[in-house]
Design an enzyme around this catalytic site. Structure first.
Site, mmCIF file in Angstrom:
data_model
loop_
_atom_site.group_PDB
_atom_site.id
_atom_site.type_symbol
_atom_site.label_atom_id
_atom_site.label_comp_id
_atom_site.label_asym_id
_atom_site.label_seq_id
_atom_site.Cartn_x
_atom_site.Cartn_y
_atom_site.Cartn_z
ATOM 1 N N GLY A 146 48.290 39.737 31.842
ATOM 2 C CA GLY A 146 48.976 39.692 33.136
ATOM 3 C C GLY A 146 50.438 39.288 33.035
ATOM 4 O O GLY A 146 51.073 38.981 34.038
ATOM 5 N N HIS A 177 35.882 35.882 29.808
ATOM 6 C CA HIS A 177 37.281 36.226 30.066
ATOM 7 C C HIS A 177 38.100 34.931 30.134
ATOM 8 O O HIS A 177 37.628 33.919 30.638
ATOM 9 C CB HIS A 177 37.386 37.008 31.381
ATOM 10 C CG HIS A 177 38.747 37.611 31.576
ATOM 11 N ND1 HIS A 177 39.827 36.874 31.993
ATOM 12 C CD2 HIS A 177 39.198 38.880 31.387
ATOM 13 C CE1 HIS A 177 40.891 37.668 32.050
ATOM 14 N NE2 HIS A 177 40.531 38.889 31.690
ATOM 15 N N SER A 232 48.136 43.301 28.867
ATOM 16 C CA SER A 232 49.278 44.131 29.275
ATOM 17 C C SER A 232 49.265 45.531 28.666
ATOM 18 O O SER A 232 50.314 46.074 28.282
ATOM 19 C CB SER A 232 50.606 43.406 28.971
ATOM 20 O OG SER A 232 50.670 42.214 29.722
ATOM 21 N N ASN A 251 39.460 46.183 34.375
ATOM 22 C CA ASN A 251 38.995 44.943 35.003
ATOM 23 C C ASN A 251 39.847 44.716 36.252
ATOM 24 O O ASN A 251 41.014 44.347 36.149
ATOM 25 C CB ASN A 251 39.164 43.790 33.999
ATOM 26 C CG ASN A 251 38.895 42.431 34.626
ATOM 27 O OD1 ASN A 251 38.318 42.336 35.706
ATOM 28 N ND2 ASN A 251 39.319 41.369 33.941
ATOM 29 N N TRP A 252 39.253 44.942 37.403
ATOM 30 C CA TRP A 252 40.033 44.844 38.646
ATOM 31 C C TRP A 252 40.270 43.410 39.095
ATOM 32 O O TRP A 252 41.017 43.169 40.027
ATOM 33 C CB TRP A 252 39.320 45.595 39.780
ATOM 34 C CG TRP A 252 39.250 47.068 39.610
ATOM 35 C CD1 TRP A 252 39.741 47.828 38.572
ATOM 36 C CD2 TRP A 252 38.635 47.991 40.529
ATOM 37 N NE1 TRP A 252 39.470 49.153 38.788
ATOM 38 C CE2 TRP A 252 38.794 49.288 39.972
ATOM 39 C CE3 TRP A 252 37.977 47.855 41.736
ATOM 40 C CZ2 TRP A 252 38.312 50.431 40.613
ATOM 41 C CZ3 TRP A 252 37.484 48.984 42.373
ATOM 42 C CH2 TRP A 252 37.653 50.262 41.819
ATOM 43 N N LYS A 253 39.590 42.493 38.474
ATOM 44 C CA LYS A 253 39.697 41.074 38.869
ATOM 45 C C LYS A 253 39.433 40.937 40.378
ATOM 46 O O LYS A 253 38.603 41.663 40.909
ATOM 47 C CB LYS A 253 41.056 40.498 38.460
ATOM 48 C CG LYS A 253 41.418 40.856 37.021
ATOM 49 C CD LYS A 253 42.578 40.079 36.511
ATOM 50 C CE LYS A 253 42.986 40.610 35.151
ATOM 51 N NZ LYS A 253 43.888 39.747 34.435
ATOM 52 N N GLU A 304 41.651 39.427 23.430
ATOM 53 C CA GLU A 304 42.628 39.326 24.510
ATOM 54 C C GLU A 304 43.471 38.069 24.330
ATOM 55 O O GLU A 304 43.069 36.980 24.765
ATOM 56 C CB GLU A 304 41.898 39.248 25.857
ATOM 57 C CG GLU A 304 41.061 40.469 26.179
ATOM 58 C CD GLU A 304 41.025 40.702 27.676
ATOM 59 O OE1 GLU A 304 41.517 41.758 28.097
ATOM 60 O OE2 GLU A 304 40.541 39.832 28.405
ATOM 61 N N GLU A 330 40.400 33.987 32.024
ATOM 62 C CA GLU A 330 40.583 33.421 33.365
ATOM 63 C C GLU A 330 39.352 32.618 33.777
ATOM 64 O O GLU A 330 39.450 31.634 34.499
ATOM 65 C CB GLU A 330 40.892 34.547 34.366
ATOM 66 C CG GLU A 330 42.317 35.042 34.187
ATOM 67 C CD GLU A 330 42.561 36.470 34.629
ATOM 68 O OE1 GLU A 330 41.705 37.058 35.316
ATOM 69 O OE2 GLU A 330 43.625 37.010 34.266
ATOM 70 N N GLY A 390 43.728 45.152 32.731
ATOM 71 C CA GLY A 390 43.752 44.497 34.035
ATOM 72 C C GLY A 390 44.685 45.215 34.988
ATOM 73 O O GLY A 390 44.341 46.237 35.588
ATOM 74 N N GLY A 391 45.909 44.689 35.110
ATOM 75 C CA GLY A 391 46.874 45.186 36.102
ATOM 76 C C GLY A 391 47.038 46.699 36.142
ATOM 77 O O GLY A 391 47.036 47.307 37.216
#
Ligand code: PEP
Length: 255
Positions: A176, A97, A216, A11-13, A170, A99, A237-238
């Site tokens: 993150g 998600h 993470s 997930n590149w956000k 999640e 966020e 993600g990251g």
């Protein structure tokens, strides 16, 4: 022997321009081309879907979207419809998600509408569920996860569930932050999700459902998560933002 095919999605956000997307995918597609028996996906921002759709043609990497609206068209400024995504061969939409829930007011109700809209158009769904730090510390993890499942899946029949839905657990406190859940913490909630799905849809249903862990995930911890029978993959993600690190995650080692 695994019961379910692993699925690993990046997930590149809100990251990467078109040029950065192309540069990344040129490397990534080559790096993972020999990996079989695993499903691989990337979810770029909407502005990179065109570029990514072209770059992924003929590869073993599936295109995913970070969200989707429930309606096919209409007065919804800033939203993207299921058929717009299908137009670019998007296969999965991430829905719910944390966020989106935290910063953009998504509720179980809006999440459920998006899930239904996606399914109606033939998109598969990665439905995100998970508790905040405060909720975990006050013993509410199971209640929150259960309400995300019941709310998000309201009105979804067992056929659609089996055919088109993947759950991503999640924990919000792990997203993150660099502070991943332990394998034991993740497994405990994955097992609770399976019990909950079985109680809604009938005994044995959850055996056929993939549940991903997200929070993470990195090259250093993926092998441990994937060594357990209940974790069927990861939403990353990251660590999915660098082609090399995401390639190592996708290429996790069976231990
Ligand atoms: C995510 O955004 O779904 C996620 C799991 O992020 P990260 O891997 O950066 O924690």
């Amino acid at each position: 022997m695994r019961k379910r095919t692993p699925l690993i999605v990046g997930n590149w956000k809100m990251n990467k321009t078109r040029a950065q997307t192309l540069d990344y995918l040129n490397k990534f597609v080559k790096g993972v081309s020999g990996i079989a028996s695993r499903e691989i996906g990337v979810a770029p921002p909407f502005t990179s879907l065109v570029t990514a759709s072209d770059a992924l043609k003929g590869s073993n990497v599936k295109l995913c979207a970070q969200n989707v609206h429930w309606d096919e068209s209409g007065q919804y400024t800033g939203e993207i419809s299921p058929s717009m995504l299908k137009d670019y061969n998007v296969e999965y939409a991430i829905i719910g998600h944390s966020e989106r829930r935290k910063f953009f007011g998504e509720t179980n109700d809006s999440v459920n509408k998006r899930v239904k809209g996606a399914l109606k158009s033939g998109l598969k769904v990665i439905l995100c569920v998970g508790e905040t730090k405060e909720e975990r510390e006050s013993g509410k993890t199971q209640n929150v996860v259960k309400s995300h499942l019941i709310g998000g899946l309201d009105g979804i029949g067992v056929q659609d569930l089996l055919k088109s839905i993947v759950i991503a657990y999640e924990p919000v406190w792990a997203i993150g932050t660099g502070l991943n859940a332990t394998v034991e913490q993740a497994v405990e909630v994955h097992q609770f999700i399976r019990t909950t799905l079985d109680s809604i849809y009938g005994a044995g249903t959850s055996d056929k459902i993939r549940i991903l862990y997200g929070g993470s995930v990195k090259p250093e911890n993926i092998d441990g998560f994937m060594a357990t029978a209940d974790i069927d993959g990861a939403l990353v993600g990251g660590a999915s933002l660098e082609a090399e690190s995401f390639t190592r995650i996708v290429d996790f080692k069976e231990v």
